[in-house]
Structures are given as structure tokens and as C-alpha cells.
Design an enzyme around this catalytic site. Structure first.
Site, PDB file in Angstrom:
ATOM      1  N   LYS A 159     -13.667  -3.962   2.556  1.00 39.83           N
ATOM      2  CA  LYS A 159     -14.520  -2.766   2.441  1.00 39.83           C
ATOM      3  C   LYS A 159     -15.974  -3.024   2.849  1.00 39.83           C
ATOM      4  O   LYS A 159     -16.656  -2.115   3.305  1.00 39.83           O
ATOM      5  CB  LYS A 159     -14.452  -2.189   1.020  1.00 39.83           C
ATOM      6  CG  LYS A 159     -13.088  -1.573   0.705  1.00 39.83           C
ATOM      7  CD  LYS A 159     -13.075  -0.861  -0.625  1.00 39.83           C
ATOM      8  CE  LYS A 159     -11.689  -0.292  -0.908  1.00 39.83           C
ATOM      9  NZ  LYS A 159     -11.635   0.509  -2.131  1.00 39.83           N
TER      10      LYS A 159
ATOM     11  N   ASP B 132     -13.762   6.917  -2.407  1.00 39.87           N
ATOM     12  CA  ASP B 132     -13.262   6.466  -3.718  1.00 39.87           C
ATOM     13  C   ASP B 132     -13.918   7.234  -4.869  1.00 39.87           C
ATOM     14  O   ASP B 132     -13.247   7.669  -5.807  1.00 39.87           O
ATOM     15  CB  ASP B 132     -13.536   4.971  -3.911  1.00 39.87           C
ATOM     16  CG  ASP B 132     -12.580   4.102  -3.095  1.00 39.87           C
ATOM     17  OD1 ASP B 132     -11.450   4.540  -2.831  1.00 39.87           O
ATOM     18  OD2 ASP B 132     -12.980   2.978  -2.729  1.00 39.87           O
TER      19      ASP B 132
ATOM     20  N   SER C  74       0.817  -1.221   0.000  1.00 43.78           N
ATOM     21  CA  SER C  74       0.000   0.000   0.000  1.00 43.78           C
ATOM     22  C   SER C  74       0.851   1.271   0.000  1.00 43.78           C
ATOM     23  O   SER C  74       1.811   1.403   0.759  1.00 43.78           O
ATOM     24  CB  SER C  74      -0.916   0.020   1.221  1.00 43.78           C
ATOM     25  OG  SER C  74      -1.562   1.276   1.303  1.00 43.78           O
TER      26      SER C  74
ATOM     27  N   GLY D  31     -19.013  -4.521 -10.701  1.00 43.39           N
ATOM     28  CA  GLY D  31     -18.677  -5.014  -9.364  1.00 43.39           C
ATOM     29  C   GLY D  31     -18.616  -3.861  -8.372  1.00 43.39           C
ATOM     30  O   GLY D  31     -19.199  -2.788  -8.594  1.00 43.39           O
TER      31      GLY D  31
END
Ligand code: ATR
Length: 272
Positions: A65, A101, A14, A128
Site C-alpha cells: 500500500k 478503506d 483474496s 499503525g
């Protein structure tokens, strides 16, 4: 010191710690930002321990998430609409869930890249979690149309059902895409990620002047962007900008200060 972290599995790759450290330096905020590896099935426990240790906020990445939304006591409209949470904020004894996001991709497109969505015809490839997460923010920009095309039609239809009250959204079969063209084409699928060379979409999707955006990013141009360039897209970008901008949105939620993202682009990809 105020404590933040990114939680995922895997999480070693990350870039979030580097991004948030740069934001903190630039805005003079004193905080620490670490990586938390949670075992599969162990998200809630690791998040709870982090809170007991005084942690104030988490960025949440794959595959947690949905778990993050599930543990939250309260959630923003955009987290509900996305059906997922990428940002948790401690609020007293509770977790507040948000999803930055979608705001991240909109900020990258409209502000950094100068690509308006308003009155444009937008194609979203995929249906998705990534596609769902950008639907509401895209609709808020008032596009002329959003077309969703997915290999599995029922998933595209489900997104249309969920969002059609908010604006002009329609689904099409991949085969029906032949002959259609768009101003902005967003790849929200994982097609091409595992190195497969044939992408499932017909040629001719790109209008003169059109823009191709890949929600994923890489050190080299992604398979989708190579395909889009060969197929006539006038301009393109991968999802690095979305990554940085969603981080900035999280930083705003946590700290109440908007960091300048430009120096962070220079750090992550000199010359962008
Ligand atoms: P995410 O949360 O990243 O969106 P996901 O929910 O697994 O992940 O969705 C992946 C998306 O990529 C889906 O739209 C998937 O299509 P299906 O719904 O038909 O499975 C799409 N996808 C993955 N590999 C693909 C491929 N080789 N060709 C076309 N679509 C693909």
C-alpha cells in the site's frame, strides 16, 4: 475487455475477485478482475507491466500500500491522509492513487450497521497503517472525541499530531484506559491474530449500548470480538463489511456506478 486486478503478496486468499465479479454482474459492467502476485520489492514493475497490457485499475493489498502511493502521479486527499493507497486507477499514461478503506468502514458502520459516529466517543486501538487510514474519514463524521490507544505511545502521539487540526483527537497510554468508556471501540491492531489469548486492554471500555468493530475478519468471531462481547459491548461486527464496502468504493471510482453490496454479503457470509 476492461481489465482490473488485486495485487499483493500473498494474494491467493483474496476475496476481491469474487466481490468485483459479483458487482460487475449486478451492474451489467463488462470487465475482468484477476489476482496479481508481485514479488517483494517487485511491485512497481508488475504494476507497470499490467498498465502496458492495458490494465485500468488495481486494488492493492499487503504489503504494497505504501509502494502504490509512491508510484502514483496524483493522489486523493484521503490517500495522502492515510499515507497509503489501496486503489489505483489508470488516467491516460498516469496512475491516480486513492484510498477507499476509510470510506469502507464508515459506510459499513453508519449505513449497514446503523452505528452513528456523529457526537459519539470513539476509541481506536492501534496506531499503525490501519488506524491512520481511518482517522480522516472518522473525523469527517464529527465524533465528540477520538481517543487513540497504542502499545507504542510515540505512534499514537504522531497520529494526534497529524490529525488534531481536523478534530478532537487525543492519545492515551494503554494503562490510562482503565476507568474510561466509549460508544464505539474499533480494533485497528493485529493483537490476537496469531492466537495469543491475552489482549492488552483493561476491562470496562464498553458503555451500555456500545459497539465493537474489528477491522479484521474471520470465519469465526475474532479474539477482539470475543473479548468485547465478554466485556459488555452491546453489538459488534468484524471487518467483512469494510472489505465489501471498500471494494464498492473502488468500483465507483473505476466505473462510476455504485453496486448494491447486500447480495455480496449474502454470498460471502450467508445470514449476516
Ligand atoms: P497495520 O498496517 O495493519 O496497522 P502495523 O502498522 O504493523 O499494521 O500496526 C499494527 C498495530 O497493532 C500497531 O498499533 C501495533 O502496536 P505497536 O505500534 O505498539 O507495535 C498493534 N499491535 C500488534 N500486536 C499487538 C499486541 N500484541 N498488543 C498490542 N498491540 C499490538
Amino acid at each position: 475487455m476492461d481489465r482490473y486486478a488485486v495485487i499483493g503478496n500473498p494474494v491467493a486468499h483474496s476475496k476481491s475477485p469474487q466481490i468485483h465479479a459479483a458487482f460487475a454482474r449486478a451492474t451489467g459492467q463488462e470487465l475482468t478482475y484477476e489476482r496479481l502476485l508481485a514479488p517483494l520489492g517487485g511491485f512497481a514493475e508488475v504494476a507497470a507491466q499490467f498498465a502496458r497490457d492495458g490494465g485500468l485499475g488495481l486494488n492493492v493489498t499487503v504489503p504494497f500500500k505504501l509502494d502504490a502511493l509512491a508510484i502514483a502521479d496524483k493522489a486523493s486527499e484521503r490517500a495522502h491522509a492515510a499515507g497509503a493507497c489501496n486503489t489505483l486507477k489508470r488516467d491516460g499514461e498516469e496512475w491516480y492513487a486513492d484510498n477507499t478503506d476509510g470510506a469502507g468502514i464508515i459506510r459499513d458502520l453508519t449505513f449497514n450497521l446503523g452505528v452513528p459516529i456523529r457526537h459519539r466517543d470513539v476509541l481506536v486501538l492501534g496506531a499503525g497503517g490501519a488506524a491512520r487510514g481511518i482517522m480522516l474519514p472518522l473525523l469527517h463524521e464529527e465524533p465528540r472525541s477520538i481517543t487513540i490507544a497504542n502499545r507504542t505511545m510515540v505512534k499514537a502521539d504522531a497520529l494526534v499530531e497529524r490529525f488534531s487540526a481536523q478534530g478532537p483527537v487525543a492519545s492515551v497510554e494503554l494503562s490510562e484506559l482503565a476507568g474510561m468508556d466509549f460508544d464505539v471501540v474499533i480494533n485497528a491492531t493485529s493483537a490476537g491474530l496469531s492466537g495469543d489469548v491475552t489482549l492488552p486492554w483493561p476491562a470496562g471500555l464498553f458503555r451500555p449500548g456500545s459497539f465493537a468493530y474489528d477491522m479484521v475478519y474471520g470465519d469465526a468471531p475474532t479474539a477482539f470480538l470475543r473479548w468485547a462481547r465478554a466485556g459488555g459491548a452491546a453489538r459488534w461486527a468484524d471487518g467483512l463489511g469494510m472489505l465489501v464496502e471498500q471494494a464498492a468504493e473502488s468500483f465507483v471510482l473505476w466505473r462510476g456506478v455504485r453496486p448494491d453490496t447486500r447480495p455480496v454479503f449474502a454470498l460471502l457470509r450467508p445470514g449476516r
